[in-house]
Scaffold this motif. Sequence first.
Motif, PDB file in Angstrom:
ATOM      1  N   HIS A 198      10.069  17.845 -12.037  1.00  0.00           N
ATOM      2  CA  HIS A 198       9.817  16.443 -11.723  1.00  0.00           C
ATOM      3  C   HIS A 198       9.500  16.262 -10.237  1.00  0.00           C
ATOM      4  CE1 HIS A 198      12.507  15.321 -15.401  1.00  0.00           C
ATOM      5  NE2 HIS A 198      11.297  15.720 -15.750  1.00  0.00           N
ATOM      6  N   SER A 199      10.238  16.951  -9.360  1.00  0.00           N
ATOM      7  CA  SER A 199      10.000  16.820  -7.926  1.00  0.00           C
ATOM      8  C   SER A 199       8.632  17.383  -7.542  1.00  0.00           C
ATOM      9  CB  SER A 199      11.106  17.544  -7.141  1.00  0.00           C
ATOM     10  OG  SER A 199      12.333  16.869  -7.254  1.00  0.00           O
ATOM     11  N   VAL A 200       8.254  18.513  -8.132  1.00  0.00           N
ATOM     12  CA  VAL A 200       6.933  19.084  -7.845  1.00  0.00           C
ATOM     13  C   VAL A 200       5.830  18.142  -8.337  1.00  0.00           C
ATOM     14  CG1 VAL A 200       5.361  20.976  -8.409  1.00  0.00           C
ATOM     15  CG2 VAL A 200       7.737  21.465  -7.811  1.00  0.00           C
ATOM     16  N   LEU A 201       6.050  17.535  -9.502  1.00  0.00           N
ATOM     17  CA  LEU A 201       5.073  16.571 -10.022  1.00  0.00           C
ATOM     18  C   LEU A 201       4.939  15.385  -9.075  1.00  0.00           C
ATOM     19  CD1 LEU A 201       3.256  16.015 -12.512  1.00  0.00           C
ATOM     20  CD2 LEU A 201       5.155  14.720 -13.481  1.00  0.00           C
ATOM     21  N   PHE A 202       6.065  14.899  -8.559  1.00  0.00           N
ATOM     22  CA  PHE A 202       6.030  13.819  -7.580  1.00  0.00           C
ATOM     23  C   PHE A 202       5.238  14.240  -6.342  1.00  0.00           C
ATOM     24  CE2 PHE A 202       9.515  10.478  -8.285  1.00  0.00           C
ATOM     25  CZ  PHE A 202       9.286  10.471  -9.647  1.00  0.00           C
ATOM     26  N   ALA A 203       5.509  15.459  -5.845  1.00  0.00           N
ATOM     27  CA  ALA A 203       4.870  15.917  -4.614  1.00  0.00           C
ATOM     28  C   ALA A 203       3.373  16.122  -4.779  1.00  0.00           C
ATOM     29  CB  ALA A 203       5.525  17.217  -4.146  1.00  0.00           C
ATOM     30  N   LEU A 204       2.927  16.443  -5.990  1.00  0.00           N
ATOM     31  CA  LEU A 204       1.505  16.672  -6.218  1.00  0.00           C
ATOM     32  C   LEU A 204       0.751  15.389  -6.530  1.00  0.00           C
ATOM     33  CD1 LEU A 204       1.604  19.956  -8.363  1.00  0.00           C
ATOM     34  CD2 LEU A 204       1.101  19.724  -5.928  1.00  0.00           C
ATOM     35  N   LEU A 205       1.316  14.552  -7.398  1.00  0.00           N
ATOM     36  CA  LEU A 205       0.587  13.380  -7.875  1.00  0.00           C
ATOM     37  C   LEU A 205       0.718  12.166  -6.963  1.00  0.00           C
ATOM     38  CD1 LEU A 205       1.049  13.423 -11.763  1.00  0.00           C
ATOM     39  CD2 LEU A 205      -0.876  14.215 -10.387  1.00  0.00           C
ATOM     40  N   LEU A 206       1.910  11.919  -6.434  1.00  0.00           N
ATOM     41  CA  LEU A 206       2.107  10.715  -5.626  1.00  0.00           C
ATOM     42  C   LEU A 206       1.201  10.678  -4.389  1.00  0.00           C
ATOM     43  CD1 LEU A 206       5.942   9.991  -5.801  1.00  0.00           C
ATOM     44  CD2 LEU A 206       4.077   8.582  -6.661  1.00  0.00           C
ATOM     45  N   PRO A 207       1.122  11.762  -3.601  1.00  0.00           N
ATOM     46  CA  PRO A 207       0.178  11.701  -2.469  1.00  0.00           C
ATOM     47  C   PRO A 207      -1.272  11.544  -2.912  1.00  0.00           C
ATOM     48  CG  PRO A 207       1.752  13.491  -2.174  1.00  0.00           C
ATOM     49  CD  PRO A 207       1.927  12.998  -3.571  1.00  0.00           C
ATOM     50  N   LEU A 208      -1.646  12.224  -3.998  1.00  0.00           N
ATOM     51  CA  LEU A 208      -3.029  12.138  -4.474  1.00  0.00           C
ATOM     52  C   LEU A 208      -3.389  10.706  -4.860  1.00  0.00           C
ATOM     53  CD1 LEU A 208      -5.666  13.531  -5.334  1.00  0.00           C
ATOM     54  CD2 LEU A 208      -4.609  13.941  -7.573  1.00  0.00           C
ATOM     55  N   VAL A 209      -2.546  10.061  -5.671  1.00  0.00           N
ATOM     56  CA  VAL A 209      -2.836   8.704  -6.132  1.00  0.00           C
ATOM     57  C   VAL A 209      -2.712   7.700  -4.990  1.00  0.00           C
ATOM     58  CG1 VAL A 209      -2.107   6.871  -7.709  1.00  0.00           C
ATOM     59  CG2 VAL A 209      -2.104   9.252  -8.482  1.00  0.00           C
ATOM     60  N   THR A 210      -1.634   7.800  -4.223  1.00  0.00           N
ATOM     61  CA  THR A 210      -1.381   6.823  -3.160  1.00  0.00           C
ATOM     62  C   THR A 210      -2.451   6.876  -2.079  1.00  0.00           C
ATOM     63  OG1 THR A 210       1.001   7.020  -3.559  1.00  0.00           O
ATOM     64  CG2 THR A 210       0.312   6.021  -1.484  1.00  0.00           C
ATOM     65  N   LEU A 211      -2.767   8.074  -1.609  1.00  0.00           N
ATOM     66  CA  LEU A 211      -3.746   8.192  -0.527  1.00  0.00           C
ATOM     67  C   LEU A 211      -5.153   7.849  -1.008  1.00  0.00           C
ATOM     68  CD1 LEU A 211      -2.525  11.376   1.365  1.00  0.00           C
ATOM     69  CD2 LEU A 211      -1.905   8.991   1.714  1.00  0.00           C
ATOM     70  N   ILE A 271       6.762  14.428   1.659  1.00  0.00           N
ATOM     71  CA  ILE A 271       8.173  14.449   2.056  1.00  0.00           C
ATOM     72  C   ILE A 271       8.910  13.253   1.462  1.00  0.00           C
ATOM     73  CG2 ILE A 271       9.725  14.268   4.039  1.00  0.00           C
ATOM     74  CD1 ILE A 271       7.665  15.882   5.633  1.00  0.00           C
ATOM     75  N   LEU A 272       8.261  12.081   1.437  1.00  0.00           N
ATOM     76  CA  LEU A 272       8.871  10.915   0.799  1.00  0.00           C
ATOM     77  C   LEU A 272       9.107  11.170  -0.690  1.00  0.00           C
ATOM     78  CD1 LEU A 272       6.991   7.824   2.312  1.00  0.00           C
ATOM     79  CD2 LEU A 272       9.256   8.694   2.899  1.00  0.00           C
ATOM     80  N   ALA A 273       8.127  11.799  -1.343  1.00  0.00           N
ATOM     81  CA  ALA A 273       8.237  12.056  -2.780  1.00  0.00           C
ATOM     82  C   ALA A 273       9.331  13.062  -3.093  1.00  0.00           C
ATOM     83  CB  ALA A 273       6.898  12.554  -3.318  1.00  0.00           C
ATOM     84  N   LEU A 274       9.614  13.955  -2.153  1.00  0.00           N
ATOM     85  CA  LEU A 274      10.649  14.965  -2.368  1.00  0.00           C
ATOM     86  C   LEU A 274      12.011  14.529  -1.833  1.00  0.00           C
ATOM     87  CD1 LEU A 274       8.634  18.163  -1.356  1.00  0.00           C
ATOM     88  CD2 LEU A 274       9.441  17.604  -3.657  1.00  0.00           C
ATOM     89  N   GLY A 275      12.055  13.383  -1.159  1.00  0.00           N
ATOM     90  CA  GLY A 275      13.287  13.011  -0.476  1.00  0.00           C
ATOM     91  C   GLY A 275      13.876  11.685  -0.888  1.00  0.00           C
ATOM     92  N   ALA A 276      14.193  10.873   0.123  1.00  0.00           N
ATOM     93  CA  ALA A 276      15.009   9.681  -0.076  1.00  0.00           C
ATOM     94  C   ALA A 276      14.347   8.629  -0.953  1.00  0.00           C
ATOM     95  CB  ALA A 276      15.367   9.077   1.276  1.00  0.00           C
TER      96      ALA A 276
END
Length: 306
Positions: A69-82, A232-237
């Motif tokens: 789940h954390s790896v998925l967050f780190a890959l997809l969240l920056p891609l979609v958000t940016l 870092i946000l996706a993997l952290g707080a």
Amino acid sequence: MEHGKYRFIVGFLVAPLALYAVFVIWPFIQAIYYSFTDWTGLSSDFQMVGFRNYSKMLDDGVFWKSFQHSVLFALLLPLVTLSLALFFAYMLNVGGRRRRDAAVGGVRGAGFYKIAYFFPQVLSIAIVALLFQFAYDPRQGAINGALEAFGVADRPNWLGDPDLALWCVMAVLVWSTVGFFVVLFSAGMASIPKDFYEAALLDGASRFTTFFKITLPLLWDTVQSGWVYMGILALGAEAFATVQIMTVGPGGPADSTTVLPLYVYQKAFAGGQAAYATTIGVALLIITLLFAAVVMRLGRRERLEF
């Protein structure tokens, strides 16, 4: 004279470096040390157990699910958000129609849109998570209420469905962070000379061409930094707070939304396994460092100046 200059510089650096070492470096060293013990977090008595916690972690099914789940967050969240932030910032700065007074400009009402996009940044992530928890409520939530108004009979239990819960959390994180990057990229685009765009328009370039040939190359350093920051946000707080507040358990049905920061918290404070929690924290640290290193390495390109 040179000797006095260096002594002056060192005098200014000693205090901040000492604070950084005490409050940043030393806790990392302590966490690595405790990961080799059986410390419960409740007692000062503990023993060294070697690599037993790491062996336990590698055999832990919940850890691997949280890792995925954390790896998925780190890959997809920056891609979609940016991607969304770049599109919005481009339209707000240079994506508008040509006007008589200027060949290049943003869409009408760009100032209002910037404020609207940035508004979620004013709210705490805890408030955002609570608001969307109510919105996702299957009985009284605004989302299912809107679906009911449109005559949709089969309305999902958004946070109660293992197949939907994680995507619902990701949608909230995108909504809450995209405005920050819109403002960041807008500031970067404002520094690009308008002459570049005007010359491209005179040559018949489309918006698509000007974005990929002018805007993105000149804004690449900012995009790269934003990618690391968002990862870092996706993997952290941010991921921890959203999952902790929004999902049942917390962690969702069948651990469908459990992420590594949440799993660290659960083991340390609910399970009384502080040493094992620090072991997972060390793994999370390594993942974060690897993510940042990979992004910086893959995103390296010749610097463009203007």
